[in-house]
Design a protein around this motif. Sequence first.
Motif, mmCIF file in Angstrom:
data_model
loop_
_atom_site.group_PDB
_atom_site.id
_atom_site.type_symbol
_atom_site.label_atom_id
_atom_site.label_comp_id
_atom_site.label_asym_id
_atom_site.label_seq_id
_atom_site.Cartn_x
_atom_site.Cartn_y
_atom_site.Cartn_z
ATOM 1 N N ASP A 32 0.831 -1.205 0.000
ATOM 2 C CA ASP A 32 0.000 0.000 0.000
ATOM 3 C C ASP A 32 0.869 1.259 0.000
ATOM 4 O OD1 ASP A 32 -2.685 1.295 0.328
ATOM 5 O OD2 ASP A 32 -1.739 1.994 2.175
ATOM 6 N N ARG A 33 1.970 1.217 0.740
ATOM 7 C CA ARG A 33 2.862 2.369 0.788
ATOM 8 C C ARG A 33 3.551 2.579 -0.544
ATOM 9 N NH1 ARG A 33 8.237 2.472 2.336
ATOM 10 N NH2 ARG A 33 9.051 4.521 2.905
ATOM 11 N N ALA A 34 3.935 1.487 -1.214
ATOM 12 C CA ALA A 34 4.574 1.612 -2.528
ATOM 13 C C ALA A 34 3.621 2.210 -3.552
ATOM 14 C CB ALA A 34 5.077 0.250 -2.999
ATOM 15 N N LYS A 35 2.330 1.898 -3.412
ATOM 16 C CA LYS A 35 1.352 2.468 -4.336
ATOM 17 C C LYS A 35 1.160 3.959 -4.090
ATOM 18 C CE LYS A 35 -1.293 -1.793 -5.132
ATOM 19 N NZ LYS A 35 -2.594 -2.462 -4.949
ATOM 20 N N ARG A 36 1.275 4.377 -2.813
ATOM 21 C CA ARG A 36 1.024 5.775 -2.475
ATOM 22 C C ARG A 36 2.184 6.690 -2.828
ATOM 23 N NH1 ARG A 36 1.193 6.615 2.349
ATOM 24 N NH2 ARG A 36 1.489 4.589 3.316
ATOM 25 N N ILE A 37 3.395 6.145 -2.942
ATOM 26 C CA ILE A 37 4.552 6.976 -3.239
ATOM 27 C C ILE A 37 4.466 7.485 -4.669
ATOM 28 C CG2 ILE A 37 7.047 6.969 -3.528
ATOM 29 C CD1 ILE A 37 7.262 5.071 -1.217
ATOM 30 N N GLN A 38 4.534 8.787 -4.813
ATOM 31 C CA GLN A 38 4.480 9.410 -6.133
ATOM 32 C C GLN A 38 5.900 9.715 -6.576
ATOM 33 O OE1 GLN A 38 1.535 10.047 -7.969
ATOM 34 N NE2 GLN A 38 3.060 10.320 -9.565
ATOM 35 N N ARG A 39 6.294 9.129 -7.684
ATOM 36 C CA ARG A 39 7.656 9.327 -8.170
ATOM 37 C C ARG A 39 7.813 10.705 -8.806
ATOM 38 N NH1 ARG A 39 11.191 5.112 -8.738
ATOM 39 N NH2 ARG A 39 10.403 3.027 -8.294
ATOM 40 N N TYR A 40 8.988 11.257 -8.636
ATOM 41 C CA TYR A 40 9.367 12.481 -9.326
ATOM 42 C C TYR A 40 9.945 12.157 -10.698
ATOM 43 C CZ TYR A 40 11.320 17.197 -9.790
ATOM 44 O OH TYR A 40 11.623 18.463 -10.224
ATOM 45 N N VAL A 41 10.702 11.066 -10.769
ATOM 46 C CA VAL A 41 11.266 10.554 -12.015
ATOM 47 C C VAL A 41 10.957 9.073 -12.102
ATOM 48 C CG1 VAL A 41 13.379 10.164 -13.346
ATOM 49 C CG2 VAL A 41 13.120 12.266 -12.038
ATOM 50 N N LYS A 43 11.192 5.085 -13.449
ATOM 51 C CA LYS A 43 12.336 4.193 -13.564
ATOM 52 C C LYS A 43 12.977 4.278 -14.944
ATOM 53 C CE LYS A 43 13.606 1.463 -10.981
ATOM 54 N NZ LYS A 43 14.692 1.548 -9.964
ATOM 55 N N ASP A 44 12.189 4.563 -15.972
ATOM 56 C CA ASP A 44 12.739 4.676 -17.324
ATOM 57 C C ASP A 44 13.315 6.058 -17.623
ATOM 58 O OD1 ASP A 44 10.411 6.070 -17.348
ATOM 59 O OD2 ASP A 44 9.522 5.040 -19.076
ATOM 60 N N GLY A 45 13.308 6.954 -16.634
ATOM 61 C CA GLY A 45 13.927 8.262 -16.810
ATOM 62 C C GLY A 45 12.980 9.385 -17.151
ATOM 63 N N LYS A 46 11.712 9.095 -17.390
ATOM 64 C CA LYS A 46 10.761 10.145 -17.727
ATOM 65 C C LYS A 46 10.380 10.922 -16.477
ATOM 66 C CE LYS A 46 8.766 7.680 -21.672
ATOM 67 N NZ LYS A 46 7.528 7.094 -22.253
ATOM 68 N N CYS A 47 10.379 12.247 -16.585
ATOM 69 C CA CYS A 47 10.030 13.099 -15.458
ATOM 70 C C CYS A 47 8.519 13.164 -15.304
ATOM 71 C CB CYS A 47 10.607 14.502 -15.650
ATOM 72 S SG CYS A 47 12.406 14.540 -15.717
ATOM 73 N N ASN A 48 8.055 12.888 -14.112
ATOM 74 C CA ASN A 48 6.619 12.821 -13.845
ATOM 75 C C ASN A 48 6.099 14.203 -13.431
ATOM 76 O OD1 ASN A 48 4.127 11.614 -13.617
ATOM 77 N ND2 ASN A 48 4.482 10.860 -11.551
ATOM 78 N N VAL A 49 6.312 15.169 -14.310
ATOM 79 C CA VAL A 49 5.901 16.553 -14.049
ATOM 80 C C VAL A 49 5.152 17.066 -15.270
ATOM 81 C CG1 VAL A 49 6.656 18.900 -13.541
ATOM 82 C CG2 VAL A 49 7.864 16.959 -12.530
ATOM 83 N N ALA A 305 20.957 9.710 -19.387
ATOM 84 C CA ALA A 305 20.075 8.627 -18.931
ATOM 85 C C ALA A 305 19.745 8.867 -17.469
ATOM 86 C CB ALA A 305 20.742 7.270 -19.124
ATOM 87 N N ARG A 306 18.483 8.637 -17.089
ATOM 88 C CA ARG A 306 18.035 8.900 -15.728
ATOM 89 C C ARG A 306 17.280 7.700 -15.177
ATOM 90 N NH1 ARG A 306 16.670 13.615 -18.676
ATOM 91 N NH2 ARG A 306 14.610 12.715 -19.037
ATOM 92 N N SER A 307 17.291 7.607 -13.872
ATOM 93 C CA SER A 307 16.486 6.619 -13.163
ATOM 94 C C SER A 307 16.305 7.118 -11.735
ATOM 95 C CB SER A 307 17.145 5.235 -13.184
ATOM 96 O OG SER A 307 16.271 4.261 -12.626
ATOM 97 N N SER A 308 15.538 6.387 -10.945
ATOM 98 C CA SER A 308 15.293 6.824 -9.573
ATOM 99 C C SER A 308 15.058 5.615 -8.681
ATOM 100 C CB SER A 308 14.090 7.773 -9.501
ATOM 101 O OG SER A 308 12.892 7.067 -9.757
ATOM 102 N N TYR A 309 15.243 5.836 -7.390
ATOM 103 C CA TYR A 309 15.012 4.815 -6.371
ATOM 104 C C TYR A 309 14.202 5.443 -5.244
ATOM 105 C CZ TYR A 309 19.006 2.695 -8.763
ATOM 106 O OH TYR A 309 19.851 2.188 -9.717
ATOM 107 N N VAL A 310 13.030 4.873 -4.981
ATOM 108 C CA VAL A 310 12.257 5.299 -3.818
ATOM 109 C C VAL A 310 12.723 4.495 -2.612
ATOM 110 C CG1 VAL A 310 10.265 6.038 -5.176
ATOM 111 C CG2 VAL A 310 10.422 3.668 -4.411
ATOM 112 N N SER A 311 12.220 4.857 -1.440
ATOM 113 C CA SER A 311 12.725 4.244 -0.204
ATOM 114 C C SER A 311 12.506 2.733 -0.175
ATOM 115 C CB SER A 311 12.046 4.894 1.003
ATOM 116 O OG SER A 311 10.627 4.843 0.865
#
Length: 406
Positions: A32-41, A43-49, A305-311
Amino acid sequence: SSGDSAGIPVIRKPKLPKQAREDLPKQLAEVDRAKRIQRYVQKDGKCNVHHGNVRETYRYLTDIFTTLVDLKWRFNLFIFVLVYTVTWLFFGFMWWLIAYLRGDLDHLADNQWTPCVNNLNGFVSAFLFSIETETTIGYGYRVITDKCPEGIVLLLVQSVLGSIVNAFMVGCMFVKISQPKKRAETLVFSTNAVISMRDGRLCLMFRVGDLRNSHIVEASIRAKLIKSKQTKEGEFIPLNQTDINVGYNTGDDRLFLVSPLIICHEINQNSPFWEISQAHLAKEEVEIVVILEGMVEATGMTCQARSSYVSSEIKWGYRFTPVLTLEDGFYEVDYNSFHDIYETNTPTCSAKELADMASRARLPLTWSLASKLSQQGLPESEQEGQETKTGLDPQSKSQRENKNEK
C-alpha cells in the motif's frame, strides 16, 4: 449452527501459520505504501511533471524549431506532410491564377498563342507543375516560356521559398532522427540501490552499465535526493533537491564505462543519510534520482540517462552480485546477474550512531593503556615528570610517603 441446520455449507477460511499471519499485515502495508509513493522521475527516466496553466504559449512559437523536434513522431510526420502539401497547393493555385488571368485557359487549342506555361490546361496540371518546380524534377512536358514575366518572378519566389522549406523540414527530421534519447535505452541502472558496509564505512550503492560496444565518452554520474522539507522559519519546500556526493571531490564521478560499475556514496557527516537508520528509512518518503551523462561515441552528441530509487527500492544490508568474470583472453559480463543482490551483515543503526559507538569504544582503550603504563613502573625521571604534570610538588610527595609508612 443455523447455517448447518438449513443445509447450507459454511466455507471457513484456511488458518494461516503464525509467522504468515504476522508478516501479512507488514507486506500489505509495504504494498500500500509503494502504491502511495508518487515518483518524481520514473524508472525509465521520464520526469513525472506536467506543466499546467501556461498562459504565455507564444513562447513555444518563438522557438518553433525546438517545438517541432519535441513533438511526438505522429504529429511531426503529419506537420511534415502538411507543410509540403500546403506549399505545393498554394503555388499550384498561383500558377493556375496566372494562366487564368492571362487567358491561357481560353486558348488551349490555339497554336499561335504563347502561354505562360506550356501544356498547363487546368488546376491539376498547375498543381503538378508546382511539384515539379519545387522538387526540381523537371519532366520536360510542362515548361515556362520567356513571354511571361510574372511567371518568371513566381518561379524565383517558389524556388527560394521551396529551398527554405526543404532546409527547415529536412533539418527538423534529421535532428529528430539523430536525437540521442534512444542511446539512453542501452544505459541500464540496477533495479535496487543497497546500503552496506564498505571499508569500514556505511555506504549507499547502485550499479550502472552500458549494453553497447560503442562507449560513452566523458561519462559522469550525479545523484540527487528528492525530499520535501520545512525550514527553521516554517517555510515548506516541496520536493527539495539535495546533492548526493558520488565522488565529485575525488573524481570517482567521472566514469570509464566499459563494464558495469558500482557507484558508491559514503554516508558521512555531509550526507543527507547521516542520521537515517534502517527503521527510519522504511518510514521515510524519499527518492534518489541518478543521472548519467556523456557523449555518444558515434555521433558526438550529448546523451543523458536517468532513473530513480524510492525508499522501498533501497535495500539495507545487501550487496551486488559480481558480474565480471575472467575468461580465456577476455573479460565477460553476465548481465543476467546485473540486478541481483545478496544479503550481508550490516548494522541497522544510522551512520551517526555507528560513529558514536566507535568513538566510545576507543575511549576505554586509551584509559587501559594509561593504567598499564602506570602499573609497569616508569623511570624516576619520568615519574617525577608525571607527578609534576599532575600538580604534585616534592613536599606533597614526601608527606604522602610518610603517611604511607605510618
